[in-house]
Write an enzyme that holds these catalytic residues in place. Structure first.
Site, short mmCIF file in Angstrom:
data_model
loop_
_atom_site.label_atom_id
_atom_site.label_comp_id
_atom_site.label_asym_id
_atom_site.label_seq_id
_atom_site.Cartn_x
_atom_site.Cartn_y
_atom_site.Cartn_z
N ASP A 325 0.85 -1.18 0.00
CA ASP A 325 0.00 0.00 0.00
C ASP A 325 0.89 1.23 0.00
O ASP A 325 1.88 1.31 0.75
CB ASP A 325 -0.89 0.00 1.25
CG ASP A 325 -2.02 1.00 1.14
OD1 ASP A 325 -3.03 0.66 0.52
OD2 ASP A 325 -1.86 2.12 1.67
N ASN A 333 -2.69 12.85 -2.69
CA ASN A 333 -3.72 13.37 -3.59
C ASN A 333 -4.19 14.74 -3.16
O ASN A 333 -4.41 15.63 -4.00
CB ASN A 333 -4.91 12.40 -3.65
CG ASN A 333 -4.71 11.30 -4.69
OD1 ASN A 333 -3.99 11.47 -5.67
ND2 ASN A 333 -5.33 10.15 -4.46
N HIS A 338 -5.20 14.91 -7.99
CA HIS A 338 -5.43 13.52 -8.44
C HIS A 338 -4.69 13.20 -9.74
O HIS A 338 -4.35 12.04 -9.98
CB HIS A 338 -6.93 13.28 -8.62
CG HIS A 338 -7.66 13.15 -7.32
ND1 HIS A 338 -7.70 11.99 -6.59
CD2 HIS A 338 -8.35 14.08 -6.60
CE1 HIS A 338 -8.40 12.18 -5.48
NE2 HIS A 338 -8.81 13.45 -5.46
N ASP A 342 -2.40 10.00 -9.98
CA ASP A 342 -2.46 8.91 -10.95
C ASP A 342 -1.09 8.63 -11.55
O ASP A 342 -0.71 7.46 -11.76
CB ASP A 342 -3.44 9.27 -12.08
CG ASP A 342 -4.90 9.20 -11.62
OD1 ASP A 342 -5.15 8.66 -10.53
OD2 ASP A 342 -5.77 9.69 -12.36
N ARG A 358 9.68 -13.21 -12.62
CA ARG A 358 9.37 -14.54 -13.18
C ARG A 358 8.06 -14.48 -13.96
O ARG A 358 7.11 -13.82 -13.54
CB ARG A 358 9.23 -15.57 -12.06
CG ARG A 358 10.51 -15.85 -11.30
CD ARG A 358 10.31 -17.05 -10.39
NE ARG A 358 9.07 -16.97 -9.64
CZ ARG A 358 8.62 -17.93 -8.83
NH1 ARG A 358 9.32 -19.04 -8.66
NH2 ARG A 358 7.49 -17.78 -8.17
N GLU A 369 -4.84 2.66 -3.93
CA GLU A 369 -3.38 2.66 -3.93
C GLU A 369 -2.82 1.34 -3.44
O GLU A 369 -1.65 1.25 -3.06
CB GLU A 369 -2.85 3.79 -3.04
CG GLU A 369 -3.18 3.68 -1.57
CD GLU A 369 -4.54 4.24 -1.19
OE1 GLU A 369 -4.76 4.49 -0.01
OE2 GLU A 369 -5.39 4.46 -2.09
#
Length: 471
Positions: A325, A333, A338, A342, A358, A369
């Protein structure tokens, strides 16, 4: 007067069969003559002196009847010693010469050629002929008979003439190939594919103009000779794509003497199919991936996790999960807006994807998020190492975050590992157990001050013991 010879057995064959062409006003179909029929042809030629002609091995006239001279509108002195090609258009002369150069020395019947009169009128001649040979078997020339056929009404003449009219005017590209892959005839639609006139194709190898035609003819003949149907082909030529349908052309003995080929331009259809396939692929991608980050979306993650849990239980291998997170992201934000938020998530997602090195690993956006990584065949030790690499990678980006306690964008990561279990739980139950454990570890990492990693150990009690297995 002279025209196409055909591929067949010589009259010295034990079976006594000689193949001869059936005319289609320009080129040849195939039939079979017995020795008896060939004897009748010799007799017919010898008894119709008013239509007889003879040429040497270079196709130069050495004898021609007065009846034919009248038909040609020429004097004997003008014709004798000159090759038949001198009395044809350039295209017709080229066609006839190529046919003679490519065919064996055999009798032929009902062959069509076009000749020019001095007054400029073209006459169409149908010929039958037999080869003349020296004692050592070398070709000395041909002797035959001919008559004009141009005056025939197509609506009331032989079906071959009516078929030729259809063949020349149909919009589908059609051609006829011999067993050695040479063009025996082609209509205008087919010749246009190669930007040539139909007559210019006759006698040439299809492989010279059509990519892969040589191998195609060989494989098609194998199927036809075995009595099997030949599937349609797709070929490319001059930037266009064609669907090729072929059928055998059989002689009276039922043997495959040639191949008829029809080409249909499917370029636009193939383009539409490719565009549709690309669109469907994009839709499938959008249905399983997050638009902002390009990572797997929650639905795709859930489906993959369920599949990997079942496989881990079946193969008794560990399965690890990371939940990450972005720390203090609401503050980010609120401070930067915003749009920049993003961009920040996109940057984090890109580096998370690079860290999962892998093909079997899956990294996805689980919401807002929050990110999640599925790592098959990875135990707790291996998962911890990857989590440390991820944490360091994001910190090293040094993306400013003035509202964070660390001044840069950081992650909190929770790690959970499902070790090989005693399978006391179902796969569905193990999915929920693993998700809950990773979520719990993430909460603990946040509670510990963020920018750190927490490992949930509660799954050990359900696993039936840890494997000392590393990534």
């Amino acid at each position: 007067m002279l025209s196409n010879q055909c591929i067949s057995r010589h009259n010295s064959d034990p079976d006594g069969l000689v193949a001869v062409p059936l005319h289609n006003t320009r080129n040849l179909m195939f039939s079979v003559l017995t020795n008896e029929a060939l004897d009748r042809l010799h007799a017919f030629i010898n008894t119709h002196s008013e239509r007889r002609w003879e040429v040497d091995e270079h196709c130069r006239y050495i004898d021609v009847s007065q009846g034919l001279l009248n038909l040609f509108g020429r004097e004997r002195s003008e014709v004798l010693g000159r090759p038949v090609y001198d009395f044809m258009t350039l295209n017709e002369a080229d066609r006839i010469s190529r046919i003679f150069a490519s065919k064996p020395i055999l009798p032929y019947s009902e062959a069509i050629s076009h000749h020019l009169r001095p007054d400029g009128r073209t006459i169409v001649i149908e010929s039958c002929a037999v080869p003349l040979k020296s004692e050592d078997g070398a070709l000395k020339g041909y002797r035959g008979i001919a008559h004009e056929v141009a005056h025939l009404d197509l609506l009331h003449s032989d079906s071959a003439y009516r078929m030729k009219a259809i063949y020349d005017t149909v919009s589908v590209a059609l051609c006829l190939l011999s067993r050695d892959g040479r063009y025996l005839s082609a209509n205008a639609a087919y010749a246009a594919i190669h930007e040539l006139l139909p007559d210019a194709l006759v006698g040439r190898k299809a492989s010279e103009l059509l990519p892969g035609a040589g191998e195609m003819v060989r494989s098609d003949l194998l199927l036809m000779d075995a009595g099997q149907e030949v599937p349609d082909h797709e070929i490319e030529c001059r930037g266009r794509i064609y669907l090729v349908s072929v059928s055998p052309l059989q002689n009276l003995e039922g043997q495959v003497a040639g191949i008829t080929m029809a080409l249909m331009d499917i370029t636009e259809r193939k383009r539409a199919e490719r565009k549709l396939a690309e669109t469907n692929q994009q839709l499938l991608h959008y249905a399983s991936h997050d638009y902002l980050t390009g990572l797997a979306n929650r639905r795709h993650v859930d489906e993959t996790l369920a599949k990997e849990v079942r496989r881990a239980m079946r193969e008794r291998r560990p399965l690890s999960l990371l939940m990450a997170d972005a720390d203090f992201f609401k503050r980010y934000n609120d401070h930067y807006g915003h749009l920049l938020g993003d961009q920040c998530l996109h940057m984090v997602a890109s580096h998370l994807k690079d860290a999962m090195n892998r093909p079997s690993d899956l990294i996805g956006r689980y919401g807002g998020e929050e990110f999640i990584a599925i790592m098959p065949a990875t135990d707790k030790v291996g998962a911890l190492k990857i989590a440390e690499d991820v944490l360091r990678t994001i910190s090293d980006l040094n993306m400013p975050h003035v509202e964070s306690d660390y001044g840069i964008v950081t992650l909190s990561i929770g790690v959970a590992t499902l070790e090989p279990t005693s399978q006391l739980l179902t796969a569905e139950a193990n999915v929920q157990v693993l998700l809950s454990a990773a979520d719990r570890a993430l909460y603990e990492a946040k509670a510990a001050g963020r920018n750190t990693i927490s490992i949930d150990s509660s799954l050990q009690k359900l696993s039936g013991g840890l494997l000392n297995r590393t990534r």
